[in-house]
Design a protein around this motif. Structure first.
Motif, PDB file in Angstrom:
ATOM      1  N   SER A 104      10.929  -7.193  12.765  1.00 30.42           N
ATOM      2  CA  SER A 104       9.932  -6.127  12.678  1.00 30.42           C
ATOM      3  C   SER A 104       8.879  -6.420  11.606  1.00 30.42           C
ATOM      4  N   VAL A 105       9.319  -6.946  10.456  1.00 25.36           N
ATOM      5  CA  VAL A 105       8.342  -7.227   9.394  1.00 25.36           C
ATOM      6  C   VAL A 105       7.492  -8.438   9.755  1.00 25.36           C
ATOM      7  N   SER A 106       8.038  -9.352  10.537  1.00 29.75           N
ATOM      8  CA  SER A 106       7.235 -10.485  11.011  1.00 29.75           C
ATOM      9  C   SER A 106       6.109 -10.001  11.909  1.00 29.75           C
ATOM     10  N   LEU A 107       6.407  -9.007  12.760  1.00 29.35           N
ATOM     11  CA  LEU A 107       5.377  -8.417  13.615  1.00 29.35           C
ATOM     12  C   LEU A 107       4.315  -7.725  12.761  1.00 29.35           C
ATOM     13  N   ALA A 108       4.746  -7.002  11.730  1.00 33.46           N
ATOM     14  CA  ALA A 108       3.794  -6.320  10.855  1.00 33.46           C
ATOM     15  C   ALA A 108       2.837  -7.313  10.211  1.00 33.46           C
ATOM     16  N   LEU A 109       3.362  -8.426   9.732  1.00 32.48           N
ATOM     17  CA  LEU A 109       2.524  -9.414   9.057  1.00 32.48           C
ATOM     18  C   LEU A 109       1.660 -10.193  10.041  1.00 32.48           C
ATOM     19  N   ALA A 110       2.118 -10.302  11.280  1.00 32.99           N
ATOM     20  CA  ALA A 110       1.276 -10.923  12.297  1.00 32.99           C
ATOM     21  C   ALA A 110       0.047 -10.055  12.571  1.00 32.99           C
ATOM     22  N   LEU A 111       0.235  -8.745  12.461  1.00 35.72           N
ATOM     23  CA  LEU A 111      -0.877  -7.814  12.675  1.00 35.72           C
ATOM     24  C   LEU A 111      -1.807  -7.755  11.468  1.00 35.72           C
ATOM     25  N   ASP A 112      -1.231  -7.854  10.272  1.00 36.92           N
ATOM     26  CA  ASP A 112      -2.034  -7.795   9.044  1.00 36.92           C
ATOM     27  C   ASP A 112      -1.287  -8.543   7.944  1.00 36.92           C
ATOM     28  N   ARG A 113      -1.655  -9.782   7.747  1.00 36.34           N
ATOM     29  CA  ARG A 113      -0.966 -10.610   6.763  1.00 36.34           C
ATOM     30  C   ARG A 113      -1.185 -10.112   5.339  1.00 36.34           C
ATOM     31  N   ASP A 114      -2.201  -9.310   5.122  1.00 35.96           N
ATOM     32  CA  ASP A 114      -2.509  -8.829   3.782  1.00 35.96           C
ATOM     33  C   ASP A 114      -2.000  -7.412   3.523  1.00 35.96           C
ATOM     34  N   GLY A 116       0.295  -5.042   1.852  1.00 29.89           N
ATOM     35  CA  GLY A 116       1.159  -5.148   0.681  1.00 29.89           C
ATOM     36  C   GLY A 116       2.569  -4.660   0.933  1.00 29.89           C
ATOM     37  N   HIS A 117       2.703  -3.568   1.680  1.00 33.16           N
ATOM     38  CA  HIS A 117       4.050  -3.032   1.934  1.00 33.16           C
ATOM     39  C   HIS A 117       4.855  -3.996   2.795  1.00 33.16           C
ATOM     40  N   ALA A 118       4.230  -4.564   3.805  1.00 31.15           N
ATOM     41  CA  ALA A 118       4.925  -5.530   4.651  1.00 31.15           C
ATOM     42  C   ALA A 118       5.372  -6.740   3.835  1.00 31.15           C
ATOM     43  N   SER A 119       4.535  -7.175   2.913  1.00 30.64           N
ATOM     44  CA  SER A 119       4.895  -8.309   2.069  1.00 30.64           C
ATOM     45  C   SER A 119       6.108  -7.983   1.195  1.00 30.64           C
ATOM     46  N   PHE A 120       6.136  -6.769   0.657  1.00 27.58           N
ATOM     47  CA  PHE A 120       7.261  -6.377  -0.181  1.00 27.58           C
ATOM     48  C   PHE A 120       8.538  -6.261   0.631  1.00 27.58           C
ATOM     49  N   VAL A 121       8.443  -5.705   1.834  1.00 29.12           N
ATOM     50  CA  VAL A 121       9.625  -5.587   2.687  1.00 29.12           C
ATOM     51  C   VAL A 121      10.123  -6.972   3.104  1.00 29.12           C
ATOM     52  N   ARG A 122       9.200  -7.873   3.403  1.00 31.11           N
ATOM     53  CA  ARG A 122       9.624  -9.233   3.731  1.00 31.11           C
ATOM     54  C   ARG A 122      10.392  -9.854   2.571  1.00 31.11           C
ATOM     55  N   ALA A 123       9.944  -9.608   1.352  1.00 28.78           N
ATOM     56  CA  ALA A 123      10.661 -10.119   0.177  1.00 28.78           C
ATOM     57  C   ALA A 123      12.084  -9.572   0.147  1.00 28.78           C
ATOM     58  N   ARG A 141       3.421 -12.103  -3.941  1.00 29.82           N
ATOM     59  CA  ARG A 141       2.296 -11.889  -3.031  1.00 29.82           C
ATOM     60  C   ARG A 141       1.988 -10.397  -2.897  1.00 29.82           C
ATOM     61  N   ALA A 142       3.007  -9.571  -2.756  1.00 28.95           N
ATOM     62  CA  ALA A 142       2.804  -8.126  -2.656  1.00 28.95           C
ATOM     63  C   ALA A 142       2.108  -7.600  -3.911  1.00 28.95           C
ATOM     64  N   ALA A 143       2.515  -8.110  -5.068  1.00 29.10           N
ATOM     65  CA  ALA A 143       1.897  -7.680  -6.327  1.00 29.10           C
ATOM     66  C   ALA A 143       0.425  -8.082  -6.387  1.00 29.10           C
ATOM     67  N   ARG A 144       0.100  -9.268  -5.863  1.00 27.41           N
ATOM     68  CA  ARG A 144      -1.309  -9.701  -5.852  1.00 27.41           C
ATOM     69  C   ARG A 144      -2.135  -8.846  -4.896  1.00 27.41           C
ATOM     70  N   LEU A 145      -1.556  -8.487  -3.770  1.00 29.85           N
ATOM     71  CA  LEU A 145      -2.281  -7.716  -2.765  1.00 29.85           C
ATOM     72  C   LEU A 145      -2.493  -6.265  -3.190  1.00 29.85           C
ATOM     73  N   GLY A 147      -1.445  -4.433  -6.644  1.00 24.47           N
ATOM     74  CA  GLY A 147      -0.798  -4.365  -7.946  1.00 24.47           C
ATOM     75  C   GLY A 147      -0.512  -2.958  -8.428  1.00 24.47           C
ATOM     76  N   ASP A 148      -1.151  -1.955  -7.844  1.00 27.87           N
ATOM     77  CA  ASP A 148      -0.893  -0.579  -8.249  1.00 27.87           C
ATOM     78  C   ASP A 148       0.463  -0.083  -7.744  1.00 27.87           C
ATOM     79  N   ASN A 149       0.905  -0.611  -6.617  1.00 24.74           N
ATOM     80  CA  ASN A 149       2.131  -0.104  -5.993  1.00 24.74           C
ATOM     81  C   ASN A 149       3.287  -1.095  -5.978  1.00 24.74           C
ATOM     82  N   TYR A 150       3.007  -2.376  -6.155  1.00 23.04           N
ATOM     83  CA  TYR A 150       4.058  -3.380  -6.048  1.00 23.04           C
ATOM     84  C   TYR A 150       4.001  -4.332  -7.234  1.00 23.04           C
ATOM     85  N   PHE A 151       5.160  -4.884  -7.575  1.00 21.17           N
ATOM     86  CA  PHE A 151       5.237  -5.811  -8.694  1.00 21.17           C
ATOM     87  C   PHE A 151       6.417  -6.745  -8.482  1.00 21.17           C
ATOM     88  N   ARG A 152       6.407  -7.841  -9.214  1.00 16.21           N
ATOM     89  CA  ARG A 152       7.525  -8.776  -9.182  1.00 16.21           C
ATOM     90  C   ARG A 152       8.694  -8.156  -9.945  1.00 16.21           C
TER      91      ARG A 152
END
Length: 257
Positions: A104-114, A116-123, A141-145, A147-152
Motif C-alpha cells: 500500500s505504501v509503495s502505491l502511495a509513493l508511486a502516486l507522489d514520491r514526495d 512526507g507521510h508516505a515516506s515516514f510510513v515506508r520507514a 527523507r520524510a524529515a527533509r520533505l 520537517g514540521d511533522n516528521y523527524f529522524r
C-alpha cells in the motif's frame, strides 16, 4: 472555536467539520471526533477527506481495524490520492499486516514520491521487516520533505535507553511503580510476531500479569516504538514516563494492584 462551537454538524461545511475534527484530536477527544465524522458522512458520504478524518479518529481511539476500513473507503473514493493509500498502509501496519502495508505504501509513493507521510510510513515498514538502513534513509527523507511533522527518530544504545527508563520510573508515583512491576522493567526492540494482529504492533508498552503466587507483573517497553516519536534524550525520558503513567492509569489490573 469561538462562537462556532454551538453550531451542529448539519450546519457546518466539510472544511469546518475537518477543522473541528483536527481540534478535537489535538485535545485528546477521539470519540467526539468520531461521532462528528459519522454525522458528517451521513450528509457527505462521498467526501474522501471525511473518511480519512474518520479513520484518524478511530485510530486515535484504538479502533485500528475499523480505522483501516475507513481509510480504504477514502482510498476507494480518491484512488489517485497518495495520502489515502499511505493512511491505509499505516493502518495495515498497525494491525500487523506488514507485507500488505508495504504494498500500500509503495502505491502511495508511486502516486507522489514526495509525500512526507508516505515516506515516514515506508520507514516504519522497513523497520518492522528488519531493514534498518533503509528505514533510516526513509526517516531522513520524510524529515527533509516535511520537517514540521516528521523527524529522524532518536536512536540510542540499550544502556542509554535503560538509563532513561530508570530516570522515568523514578518520576512515577510509588503505587504506579509497584503496579507495573517495580523498577525492573523489561526492554524489547519491538512487539513479538506472535502478538501481531491481536494488539497494535506500534504499542509502546504492555504489562503482563503473573500467573503464580510468587510471580508479580512484568512490564515491557518497546524501545523502537518509543524512540520513533522522540527527537532527543529529553523527549525519550518524557515519553517513557508518559507511556508508563498511561499504562498504569488505563489498565484496571494495574491500578487495582
Amino acid at each position: 472555536m469561538g462562537s462556532d462551537v454551538s453550531r451542529t454538524s448539519t450546519e457546518l461545511s466539510v472544511d469546518e467539520v475537518l477543522d473541528r475534527v483536527d481540534w478535537l484530536l489535538e485535545e485528546g477527544e477521539p470519540d467526539k471526533a468520531r461521532r462528528l465524522c459519522r454525522r458528517a458522512i451521513r450528509q457527505h458520504g462521498r467526501e474522501e477527506r471525511l473518511w480519512i478524518a474518520y479513520g484518524d479518529s478511530l485510530s486515535e481511539g484504538g479502533r485500528f481495524r475499523e480505522a483501516l476500513k475507513a481509510f480504504e473507503r477514502g482510498a476507494e473514493l480518491a484512488p489517485s490520492w497518495a495520502l489515502a493509500h499511505a493512511k491505509c498502509a499505516e493502518a495495515l501496519l498497525e494491525v500487523g499486516r506488514v507485507e500488505a502495508a508495504e504494498e500500500s505504501v509503495s502505491l502511495a509513493l508511486a502516486l507522489d514520491r514526495d509525500d512526507g507521510h508516505a515516506s515516514f510510513v515506508r520507514a516504519m515498514v522497513h523497520e518492522f521487516m528488519g531493514r534498518d538502513d533503509l528505514a533510516d534513509f526513509w526517516y531522513r527523507r520524510a524529515a527533509r520533505l516535511d520537517g514540521d511533522n516528521y523527524f529522524r527518530p532518536h536512536r540510542t544504545s540499550w544502556e542509554r535507553f535503560s538509563a532513561a527508563a530508570g530516570e522515568a520510573v523514578s518520576m512515577l508515583p510509588p503505587q504506579a511503580t509497584r503496579a507495573l512491576g517495580g523498577r525492573k522493567l523489561r526492554v524489547r526492540e519491538l512487539p513479538s510476531r506472535t502478538s501481531r494482529g491481536l494488539e497494535s504492533i506500534l504499542r509502546m508498552c504492555e504489562t503482563v500479569r503473573g500467573t503464580g503466587e510468587e510471580e508479580g507483573p512484568r512490564t515491557y517497553l518497546y524501545r523502537r516504538n518509543i524512540e520513533r516519536v522522540c527527537r532527543d534524550r529529553h523527549d525519550l525520558v518524557e515519553q517513557i514516563y508518559l507511556t508508563l503513567l498511561n499504562e498504569y492509569r488505563t489498565d484496571p489490573r494495574a491500578s487495582n494492584s
